[in-house]
Design an enzyme around this catalytic site. Structure first.
Site, mmCIF file in Angstrom:
data_model
loop_
_atom_site.group_PDB
_atom_site.id
_atom_site.type_symbol
_atom_site.label_atom_id
_atom_site.label_comp_id
_atom_site.label_asym_id
_atom_site.label_seq_id
_atom_site.Cartn_x
_atom_site.Cartn_y
_atom_site.Cartn_z
ATOM 1 N N HIS B 158 0.835 -1.216 0.000
ATOM 2 C CA HIS B 158 0.000 0.000 0.000
ATOM 3 C C HIS B 158 0.866 1.261 0.000
ATOM 4 C CE1 HIS B 158 -3.444 -2.497 1.575
ATOM 5 N NE2 HIS B 158 -2.435 -3.149 2.097
ATOM 6 N N SER B 284 15.305 18.471 -18.236
ATOM 7 C CA SER B 284 14.084 19.246 -18.435
ATOM 8 C C SER B 284 14.476 20.489 -19.196
ATOM 9 C CB SER B 284 13.488 19.618 -17.072
ATOM 10 O OG SER B 284 12.775 20.833 -17.148
#
Lengths: 464, 464, 464, 464
Positions: B158, B284
Site C-alpha cells: 500500500h 528538463s
C-alpha cells in the site's frame, strides 16, 4: 434487502436461473468466498500441527469450526473493526477454545488466505461449473456435427456464397475451437497458485512461528490441491489468474462467434436454422409474427459486456512493490466472469438441443449459386489440364455467366478456344461442373475425423 | 516518401533505433510479409512435387524465384488488379518458365498463404526478436537479483513500509514472473498453426488438383515447422494467435509493473535506485536539475498504448461463417505489438545494466521504520508464547509507539502485564525486536533459489 | 530507410493513398509536429514582445526562423542531448542572431510547447482532414437518402423481416447520427486547450521573466486560436483531448455500423446493394466469381483496431502530481486515430458514390414477407376497433398463416369471431392489409425532413 | 434468495452502504426499471388522450395503475410468456378496466418504452445520485483548495521534486477538472433522447392508431422532460448514451487520478497527507502498525473495473439494420456504472473531510530540495540578465551542486565568469535564489481564482 428486484446488478436477479442459483452460490457467492477462506485457515492450522506447533486435536477443532462460518457473521465483525480477513479470524476464534484460538491465522497475512482461497475457488468454479457447461455444449456440437456431417450447405466468405461444405463440417470447426479452449481452461485452472509467505512474501513472521516455513506452504497447497507460487510478494503473482481469464475470454469469443453465425443463418433471407419457439412465447410486443434469435443475441450481448473486462484483469497485473490494494475491489467482480461464460454456454446448449435445421433451405441456396460456384473447379481443372491463364479465364467466364444468366460451364463451352481443355476433363470432373453442389471436398470426412479426435481427447483428459 | 519524418506512425521513425531497423524489418516489415508469403508459395510447389503433380525441378525454380521477391513489385501489380495475394502470384509467375508458372498457388486460396505466412513470421519474430530481448532482460534481472540477494530493503505494501526484504528478493519476483512469461511465449509460438485447406476449409479445389490434400497440408507445415490446424475454414482458427498475443501482453504487464516499481523507487523522497544519466543529457527544458526516470516512463507509456489492443485481438477472433475480411486490416497492425514489447525489453535491459543502486538510502529507510516494523514480530512472538490477544496488543502498542516516538519494544516493555511473556523470548528473538532490520525472513535464500531454478529452467528449454 | 516497405507500421505504406500523403503529412507527420511546435515557440516570442521583454523585430526574426524547421535537424540535435524540445530550441537558436536567441523558449517549459502545439495540430487535423472527410460522406448520405426517400424496403430487426420502411429512411438515420458526430467533433476540437504556465503550472519562471504571465498565456492562445486552460499543471488537463477522441471514436462507431449494415445488405441471399467492382479486379485468388464487400469490411476492420485505443486515452488521463511522462509515447500514436477515421470516411464516400442499389431485390423481399408483416397492422386495427385481445389474436393468426401458407388477413377472414371487427375496417385499412408493402408509415416524410434539417444545420455551422 | 451473501455481484451486498441502498434502488434497481417503464406507458396513454384516441379518464386510470407496479409481478408474467415488456403490459392491463386496457401500449413497440424509460432513468440517476455525489466532492475540494491556497508544497514531475507550488494550487487543478466533468455530465444527461416511433422507427403502427404520430412522440417526451430523437430506428440512436457514459468515465478518470495522487502523497517516505484512521480499525491482519490508504486504493480499483466497460458501450453503438438485440443484456449492466462512480465520489468526499494534512512534512520536503530547485530561477535570471547560455550553465551548476552538496546559488557564486550577471540581480531575485521555497509563482492567486470561478459557475448552473 427483502426484494431481490431492489438489486442493481442484473446477474443475480435476472440471468442466473432459479434452478442454478444454489450451484452458483455454492462457489461464486460471498458466502462461498468466506467458506473457502475458512477452509484455507483450517488448512493452515493443520499444517501447523504437522510441524508440532499445535496438536492435531487443535487442527480438528478449527477445521470443524471453519465449516459453519457464514458471511453474515463476518460482515458484522468487519463493520466493527474495518478489516475483512481479521473479521473472519475473530469469528473463527470465537468458535473454538481459547487454546485453539491462538493458532488461527498464526503467522499468516491476509492475502495468504485471500489469494489462496480465490485460487481454490476459481479452480472449483472451473471444475464444477465452467467445464461442465462447456462440455455439455461441446457434446451437443459433437452430436450435431456427426448427425449433419454429410448435409451439404453453401460455404460463405465475406457474406458471399463461396464453395460448398457440409453443415457438419461447419460445426466441426466449432467442435475443434471449443475443444481447444476447454483443454486450455482445464490446464490454466490447474496452474492456479496459492501462497503462504506472509506480508511481504519473505516468510518473515513464519520464520518466527514455525520450524519450516517452506514446508508449511507446501503442505497447505498440497492439502488444497493447488500449485505453490515459487516466489511471491504479499500476493500471488497475477499471471496464473491472467492465463485462466484469457482462456475463458477466448472461449467466450468462440461462443460469440457461434452465436453470430447462427444469428446470421437464422436471417429471414437465409433461414437455414432457427431457434425453437414456445407456442405461448411472444416474439415482439408489437409485431406478432416475429421469431427472433433471442438466445444467440443474448450470448453475443454478454460477450460485449464481459470481454472488455480482460483489460481490468491486465490492469490488476500491476501492483506496486510488495503489493498495493488497487486490485482488491476489481477482483471481487471476477466471479461474474465465471457466471457469464457458464450461463452463455448453458443457454447455447439448450438452444442447440432444439435447433431447427431447414435442410430444404440449405439445398435451395446451393442450387441458386450452383451456376457460379463452378468457377473455382473450372479454374482448377483448366489449370491442371494445362491452360496457361486459367484463373483469369474462369474469372472472365463467371462475369459473363452472371451477365448472361447461364452457368459457368455453359459459358466455357461457348468458347471455341477452350475445347481442347474441356475435352480432357474426366466424366467425373465434367459431372462436378454440371452439379457443383457435390463439390464439398473433404467436408464429411473431416467433420467425422474431428469428432472422433475430440471424443477421444476429452475422454483422455477425463472430461467425457 | 523521401523523408521518414513525413510518416505518421511513430514506431518506425522514432522508436526503432537505427541499429535495430534492419533486424526488425527482416521479419516485421511489409517486405518481410511478402517474403514469408513467397516462401509459403514455394513450400506449396515443393509439396506438389512430392505428390508428383509437378517435378522437383519446377519446385526448385519456384523456390529460387520466391527468394528475390520484394513488396514494391507486388504493390505495383496489386494496384493493377486490386488483390494482394493474386498480385504476389502474378509476380512469381513472371519470374519462372511458363511451365512452372502453372503450378504456382495451384489449388491454394489466398489465406492458405496469408495465415500460414503470418504464423511463420510471428514464430520467427518470437524466436529472433522477442525472446532474445526478453532473455537479455531476464539475464540482467538474474545478475542483479543474485548480486543484491542479501541487500536489505524495506518491503512496501500500500505504499507503506511493511516488513524488511532484500533488494534481490524483490528482483527475484520479477525473475520468476518474466521467466514464466518467456516460457509461455515460447510455448504459444510453437503452437502457431498454418493451414492449407482452400477457400472454405474443406479442401474443395485440392481434391481436384492433388492426389492427397491432407498429406499436402501436412507436408507444407512440416517443411515450414508449423503446427497444422486440425480443421480450418478459409482461415486458421484464431485461438493460436490469441494465445500468443495474450502471452505477450501478459509479459508486457510484467515489464510495466517493473517500470512502475523502479519509477517509484526513483522518487526524490525514496531515491533507492536511479537511471544512469548522460553528462550532456538534458533532464528538463526548464529545470536544469531534473533527473527523470525517462526510460521506465517510456515503457509504461508503451504499455498503455499497446495493452488495450488485446481487445482488437479478441474482436478479430470472431469471423462470420467461413470467414469475413474484417480481421484483415486490423491484423496488419499485429507486428507493431512484437516491436513494442521487444523495444521495451531492450530499453529496460539497457537501463538495468547501468542502474544506480543507493544502498545507503535503502538502509536509511529501514532504520526510519525500524521502531514500527517490530510490531509484527512482537505480535508473532507474543502469540507463540501464549498471549491470548497478541494482535490487538501489538496494534495498540504500535499506535502508542507512534504517538510517544518510542520503539514498539520499548512500549511493550513499559507494560507490566507483558513481563511474563517478554521474559520467555529467546535472546535471538529479543535481538530481532531491538534490530528489526534483520527481520528479512528467507529473502536471501529464496532469491538465490529462484535464480538457480530459472537459470536451470531456461537452459533446459534451450534459452540460455 | 530507403524502401517504404521496410516499415513496420501499415498506415503509412499501405493505407494512406499516395494522393493523400502530402495532405496528411502536412499536419499529422513528425515534420508537422516539429513545425507546429516551432510555431508555438514563435508565438511565445511574439507575446514576449507585446510585454516589451524583447522587440517586435526579435519576434519577427524568430517567426521567420520557425518556418523552415524540419524534423531531421531536430532529431540530430536530440541524439546529442537526449531531450526533444530542448533540441528544437537549440535548432531555432542557431537560426537567429545571438540577441534573439536569448528569447527563444524564454520562461517556457517543454510541455507549454508540446501540449499547445498538439492542441493546435489536432484542431488543424479536424478542420483540414477529419471534418472534410466526414462532411463528404455526410453529403453523399444526404444525396442517397433524398434520392431513395420513397424506395420501399423491408425493415429488419433481429435480422428478421419486421415492417416496411424506405431505403432513404434507413439512410436518414445515418445522416442524423453522423451529423450529430460532426457537430460534436467540431465543438470538441474548438474546446482544445493550450497552456503556458511553466514546469508545474504555477507560472514560477514566468513571474521572473515577464511582467504579466497570465496575459502572456492569453496572448499566445489568442494568437493561435486555442482555448486557454483555466488552470494547468505541467500539462494541459487531459479532458479536452479525451472529449475530442470520444467524439471521433463515437463517429467511427457510426461508420462501422454503416459498414456492417451494407455488408449485410450485400450478402448473396439479400443482395439489395453492392459495391461497384472494377472489370479487372480480382475478387478471390481462388474463386473467380466472388464479389466481396471489401471496403465495408476494411472500415469495420479499422474500427476493431482503433476503437479500443480509447482505453489508452483514458489511461493517459491519469498523470501523477504535476505530471509524469507515461503519456508521452502513447500520445505520439494519437495522430493515427485521425488518419484511421478520415481514411475510413473517404473510403465509404467513394463506395457510396458508386453504390449499386438493386431495387428489384428490395421489392422481392418485401413481397416475400407481405403475408406476414400484416400481423402488426392487423393487431393495431383490431385493437383500435375494439377487440379485447388484439395482440394475442394477431400473434395466433400469424403462426397459423405461417403454417398454412396463407396471408394473415386470409387467416383472419377465416375466423367467424372476427367478422364484427373486420367489417369496421375502412377500405384504406383493408387495402393496407392486402398490400402491406405500402405500410411504410412516415418513412419518406421523415427521411426528407431529416435531410432538410441537416442541410440547414451544417450550413448554419459553416460546414456546407 | 434469502441471504444477500448468496449473491455473486459484489456491488449490492458489499459496496452500496446500507444507508444508501434505498436511494440507489429507487432509480437503479430492477424495480425502478419497471417503474420508469410503467411511467412511460402512462405517458403514452396520456398523449393518446390528448389526440382524443381515448378519454382523459382512461389516461388517469392507467397513470394510477402504473404507480403500484413492481418487478416481482412482471417477472412472474414474463416467465409465462417470455417477453418482458409484453409482460409489463399484461400486468398493467389487469389493473385497469377492460375499456382502458385496450389503450395500454397502443401503437407502441417495446423499445419505445425501454429506451425512453432508460433515458428517463439515467437522467434521474444523474440528477439524484451522480451529480449530488460529485458536487459534494467538488465542494470539499473547493473548501480544501481555499484553505490551503497558500500552503507551500514541492511540485513533482516524473516523481521528482520540480518547483514549488501550494497545496491549494494542486487541489485547484482537481476543482477545475472535476468541475468541467460535472458540467459535461449535466449537459449530456440533458441530451438524453427518448423515441416513440414504433418497431422500425417509421411510425408504421402509429399512422394507423393516432391522428398525429409525430405530435404524439413530442407530447410524450415533453411530458417526461426528455429530448426527442430527431429520427430513430426501433431504438434511440446510441450516441446520446455514449456521450453521457464518456462524460462519466472521464469524471471517473479524474477521481482515479486524485486517488493516485493522494496514495502517493501518503507513502511512508512522503507522508504529506493521510487518511484518518479509526481507533479500533485494523490496518493489516499481520502488521499491526500499518496505516493504509484504503479508500484511495478502493477508488482506483473501482476505476480499473469500470473504465474498460466503455468498450462495451461503444460495441453497443453498433446494431444491425433497424436493430438487433445484442445490446439488450449488456445495457442492463449500465446502472452499475452510475453506482460505481457515485460510490467512489462519496467515498472520496468522506476521506477528504477528515484528511490529515501534515504541513511540517510538506515544508521539510521543500527544504530538502531548496538547494536544487533554485536551478530554474537561476537559469531564468541569468537569461534575463543577458547570459548567452543560461540553461546549459544552470544545468552544469546543478550537477555540480548535487556533487558538492552545496546550493546552486553557492555553486554559481563560486564561478568568476558569472559575477557580471549575478550582480545585476535585484535583492528580491537574489532572495528567491537563497530561499527558493518562496518560488511558488502564482500558485495562491490561481488557486483562489479557480475556486471563485467554479463557485460562480456551479451556482449559475443551479448546482450549488
Amino acid at each position: 434487502m427483502n426484494d431481490p428486484f431492489d438489486l442493481v446488478s442484473p446477474l443475480d436477479f435476472r440471468y442466473i436461473p432459479a434452478s442454478r442459483q444454489k450451484a452458483y452460490a455454492a462457489i461464486l457467492s460471498e458466502n462461498a468466498r468466506v467458506a473457502f477462506q475458512a477452509r484455507v485457515e483450517a488448512a493452515l492450522v493443520h499444517a501447523l500441527a504437522k510441524q508440532k506447533v499445535c496438536s492435531l486435536a487443535v487442527a480438528r477443532e478449527v477445521a470443524q469450526a471453519a465449516k459453519g462460518i457464514r458471511a453474515r457473521e463476518v460482515y458484522a465483525e468487519e463493520k466493527r473493526i474495518a478489516h475483512d480477513v481479521r473479521a473472519l479470524v475473530n469469528c473463527l476464534k470465537r468458535r473454538v477454545s481459547k487454546k485453539s484460538a491462538a493458532f488461527i491465522h498464526f503467522g499468516a497475512t491476509s492475502y495468504d488466505i485471500v489469494d489462496t482461497a480465490n485460487a481454490l475457488r476459481y479452480q472449483a468454479a472451473v471444475r464444477e461449473i465452467v467445464l461442465p457447461a462447456l462440455l455439455e455444449l461441446e457434446t451437443e456440437l459433437l452430436r450435431l456435427a456427426k448427425r449433419h456431417a454429410g448435409l451439404s450447405q453453401i460455404g460463405r466468405t465475406h457474406g458471399q456464397h463461396a464453395e460448398p461444405i457440409t453443415f457438419g463440417f461447419f460445426l466441426a470447426n466449432y467442435v475443434e475451437r471449443l475443444g481447444s479452449r476447454i483443454l486450455l481452461i482445464q490446464e490454466t485452472a490447474l496452474g492456479l497458485e496459492g501462497k503462504f509467505s506472509g506480508a511481504v512474501g519473505a516468510y518473515n513472521a513464519l520464520t518466527l512461528s514455525v520450524p519450516d516455513p517452506l514446508r508449511l506452504e507446501r503442505d497447505i497447497m498440497n492439502e488444497l490441491g493447488l500449485q505453490c507460487s515459487p516466489v511471491s510478494s504479499q500476493v500471488v503473482p497475477p499471471e496464473s489468474v491472467e492465463d485462466l481469464l484469457h482462456a475463458m475470454v477466448s472461449a467466450f469469443t468462440v461462443l460469440a462467434n457461434l452465436a453470430d453465425d447462427f444469428r446470421n443463418l437464422q436471417r429471414t433471407e437465409i433461414g437455414e436454422i432457427a431457434e425453437a419457439f414456445g407456442s405461448r412465447q411472444v416474439g415482439s410486443s408489437t409485431m406478432p409474427h416475429k421469431r427472433n434469435p433471442l438466445n444467440f443475441e443474448n450470448v453475443k450481448s454478454f460477450y460485449k459486456q464481459f470481454m472488455p473486462r480482460m483489460v481490468s484483469v491486465y490492469l490488476d497485473g500491476i501492483s506496486e512493490h510488495q503489493r498495493d490494494l488497487t486490485n482488491s475491489a476489481s477482483q471481487r467482480f471476477l466471479p461474474e466472469m465465471f457466471v457469464a461464460l457458464s450461463l452463455s454456454a448453458e443457454r447455447l446448449t439448450k438452444v442447440l438441443r432444439n435447433l431447427m435445421v431447414d435442410e430444404e433451405s440449405m439445398q435451395a441456396h446451393l442450387q441458386e449459386s450452383a451456376h457460379l460456384i463452378a468457377a473455382e473447379p473450372l479454374y482448377i481443372l483448366l489449370a491442371r489440364h494445362g491452360h496457361p491463364d486459367a484463373h483469369e479465364t474462369a474469372r472472365r467466364l463467371s462475369m459473363k455467366a452472371r451477365q448472361d444468366g447461364c452457368s459457368v460451364l455453359e459459358a466455357a463451352q461457348a468458347e471455341r478456344s477452350l475445347y481442347p481443355f474441356l475435352k480432357k476433363f474426366s466424366s467425373r470432373e465434367t459431372g462436378l461442373l454440371k452439379d457443383p453442389v457435390k463439390y464439398t471436398g473433404l467436408s464429411r470426412q473431416k467433420a467425422l475425423q474431428v469428432c472422433r479426435r475430440w471424443t477421444g481427447e476429452l475422454k483422455k483428459n477425463g472430461l467425457l
